[in-house]
Design a protein around this motif. Structure first.
Motif, PDB file in Angstrom:
ATOM      1  N   LEU A 240       1.102  -1.163   0.054  1.00 41.19           N
ATOM      2  CA  LEU A 240       0.012  -0.063   0.058  1.00 41.19           C
ATOM      3  C   LEU A 240       0.876   1.276  -0.049  1.00 41.19           C
ATOM      4  N   HIS A 241       1.982   1.350   0.808  1.00 36.92           N
ATOM      5  CA  HIS A 241       2.997   2.306   0.665  1.00 36.92           C
ATOM      6  C   HIS A 241       3.542   2.565  -0.713  1.00 36.92           C
ATOM      7  N   ARG A 244       0.816   4.261  -2.619  1.00 36.39           N
ATOM      8  CA  ARG A 244       0.913   5.696  -2.164  1.00 36.39           C
ATOM      9  C   ARG A 244       2.028   6.545  -2.850  1.00 36.39           C
ATOM     10  N   GLY A 266      -6.595  -3.541  -3.622  1.00 29.47           N
ATOM     11  CA  GLY A 266      -6.801  -2.747  -2.948  1.00 29.47           C
ATOM     12  C   GLY A 266      -6.671  -1.449  -3.265  1.00 29.47           C
ATOM     13  N   VAL A 268      -5.863   3.022  -2.983  1.00 25.33           N
ATOM     14  CA  VAL A 268      -5.139   4.009  -2.578  1.00 25.33           C
ATOM     15  C   VAL A 268      -5.943   5.345  -3.171  1.00 25.33           C
ATOM     16  N   GLU A 274      -4.332   5.269   1.832  1.00 23.38           N
ATOM     17  CA  GLU A 274      -4.633   3.748   1.877  1.00 23.38           C
ATOM     18  C   GLU A 274      -6.114   3.713   2.391  1.00 23.38           C
TER      19      GLU A 274
END
Length: 499
Positions: A240-241, A244, A266, A268, A274
């Motif tokens: 997720l980072h 981002r 997922g 973002v 997130e």
């Protein structure tokens, strides 16, 4: 007669190459997962295929099956061993080659085949293998089928039959891609980071979304079964980072991340935040309930309480049905209840008609997010997110706990909180308002803050999630209270990630 599988064998020995090895704990609640070569060998996979074929005949289902494999260096070999076992048990096998799990589920409908056995370990670390199975589309196996399959395989109750055959379905991915893209293109320009974590989705997701008119910025879409940066798991903060950072670098409208076998997505937002998948589910429920007032949504017990308390969903007459975590449990509940969609915090979404066919498909989920943005021109995803009531939620946190004991530990945790409730005690300074024990235990206190503990269905881990509608501090209070109970069990190890 084929030998009875052994629970363990020493690699690089004659026995290892001539006898099947199948560790019993690999048969999980609704699919199968093993460390390849340490917990199962190729002859063990062949035994699994014979057992699955025997079960299909035993159930009176037409003996015809779709199979495919994910992008791991050993998955094709495992699939081939599985196919040998299936054919020995009299099954006609349709092989679609390199595939996503939802591509195999789609093939059941497209080819009119009742059964499926998809070779994948999804987002598990490299070294794992597994099989997702079903014989009643769009459902996949639950505990009853898995228990019977385990008995057949471990006790060598194989019934070998004539009639097995093999068909390779050429260029099948093109049929799947056409099914998703045979629709109008998006009306508005959307710039999207498409993240695949070097998993199988990288071969398909960018092209599908480009065909819908999305400006795609690929992120780790090159297939690499060593997963050099991080596991393809959009529930893990590392992935997720990375999403981002790419959103901020490229000034994208959204990032869409897919897991190792493409059945989860997922998200973002445009600011780099997130949005955990349960909150994305609330956004989609808002969007879809405006089109389908009074809809029922099935929600797993790991998910936010907003499905019940959100004023927009209340105004649209939504019914929220909290149910067991796990793709097979959720799939079955969605189809039996006639719900419009099922949402899991892990990112498995199960869209029924008119959006999907009832199975989990990360691309269908991504397209639903894009359609939501397309129906709200001029509004950024961050604005839609910020319109939700504020809650503070943890990611899914997983402390290690061996497969052999994890369910026993969870049973003791459930009994602990049941006793606290019976005694009128408190959790994190407040009385218990509600206990949900359909899948582990979800403890909700008076201010609406809650914590969940359950056993992971596919790894030697527990699962912990906490949320508070009050404050970040209250979220931490609940976590400390739940973790304090877990720390009374020394067999519970370190977390993969915490708040």
């Amino acid at each position: 007669m084929f030998p009875r599988p052994k629970p363990s064998l020493v690699p690089n020995t004659a026995a290892y190459e001539s006898e099947p090895m199948v560790k019993p704990t690999g048969f999980r609640e609704y699919d199968a997962r093993w460390l390849f070569e340490r917990e199962i060998n190729l002859m063990g996979v062949q035994a699994l295929g014979m057992g699955l074929g025997t079960l299909i005949h035993e159930a009176g289902v037409r003996p015809e099956l779709v199979t495919g494999h994910d992008f791991r260096g050993y998955s094709a070999s495992i699939k081939n061993a599985l196919v040998v076992g299936l054919m020995a048990a009299g099954i006609k096998v349709h092989d679609i080659g390199l595939a996503l799990s939802p591509m195999a589920y789609f093939a059941q409908f497209e080819l009119d085949v009742p059964c499926v056995a998809m070779v994948t370990a999804s987002h598990n670390d490299n070294g794992w293998t597994g099989v997702k199975m079903g014989m009643n589309r769009p459902m996949t196996f639950g505990p009853d089928e898995m228990s019977r399959l385990k008995d057949i395989v471990l006790n060598a109750e194989f019934k070998l039959r004539d009639g097995g055959s093999f068909v390779f379905e050429e260029n099948f991915p093109a049929r799947y891609m056409r099914d998703l893209t045979d629709r109008p293109k998006l009306r508005n320009k959307i710039r999207a980071v498409v993240a695949c974590g070097n998993g199988t989705a990288g071969a398909f997701a960018p092209a599908i979304l480009q065909a819908l008119g999305v400006e795609v910025i690929p992120l780790d879409c090159e297939l690499d079964h060593t997963f050099p940066k991080y596991n393809p798991n959009p529930e893990d903060m590392e992935m997720l980072h990375a999403m981002r950072d790419a959103v901020l670098e490229h000034k994208a409208d959204v990032a869409l991340g897919f897991d190792g076998d493409g059945d989860r997505c997922g998200v973002v937002d445009d600011t780099g935040d997130e949005i955990f998948a349960d909150k994305v589910g609330v956004l989609l429920a808002r969007d879809l309930s405006a089109l389908h007032p009074g809809a029922t949504f099935v929600v797993d017990v790991k998910s936010t309480g907003l499905f019940v308390t959100d004023p927009v969903l209340q105004a649209n007459g939504v019914k929220a049905d909290y149910w067991k975590t796990g793709h097979s449990y959720m799939k079955r509940r969605v189809n039996e209840s006639g719900a419009l969609v099922g949402f899991e915090k892990s990112g498995h979404y199960f869209f029924n008609k008119p959006v999907g066919r009832g199975y989990d498909d990360g691309l269908v989920s991504a397209i639903a997010v894009l359609d939501m943005l397309d129906r709200n021109p001029g509004k950024k995803l961050s604005e839609l997110k910020d319109a939700l009531p504020k809650t503070w939620s943890s990611p899914t946190m997983s402390p290690h706990c061996a497969d052999e004991i994890k369910y026993g530990v969870v049973d003791q945790v459930v009994k602990h909180f049941q006793q606290v409730a019976a005694d009128g005690g408190d959790v994190a300074g407040q009385k218990i308002r509600d206990l949900v024990t359909v899948n582990g235990v979800r403890v909700t206190v008076e201010d609406g803050s809650w914590g969940l503990v359950r056993a992971s269905s596919n790894k030697p881990e527990l699962v912990v999630v906490v949320e508070s509608p009050v404050s970040e501090q209250r979220m931490h209070d609940i976590f400390r209270a739940v973790d304090g109970v877990l720390r009374t069990h020394p067999e519970v190890g370190a977390y993969n990630q915490t708040i």
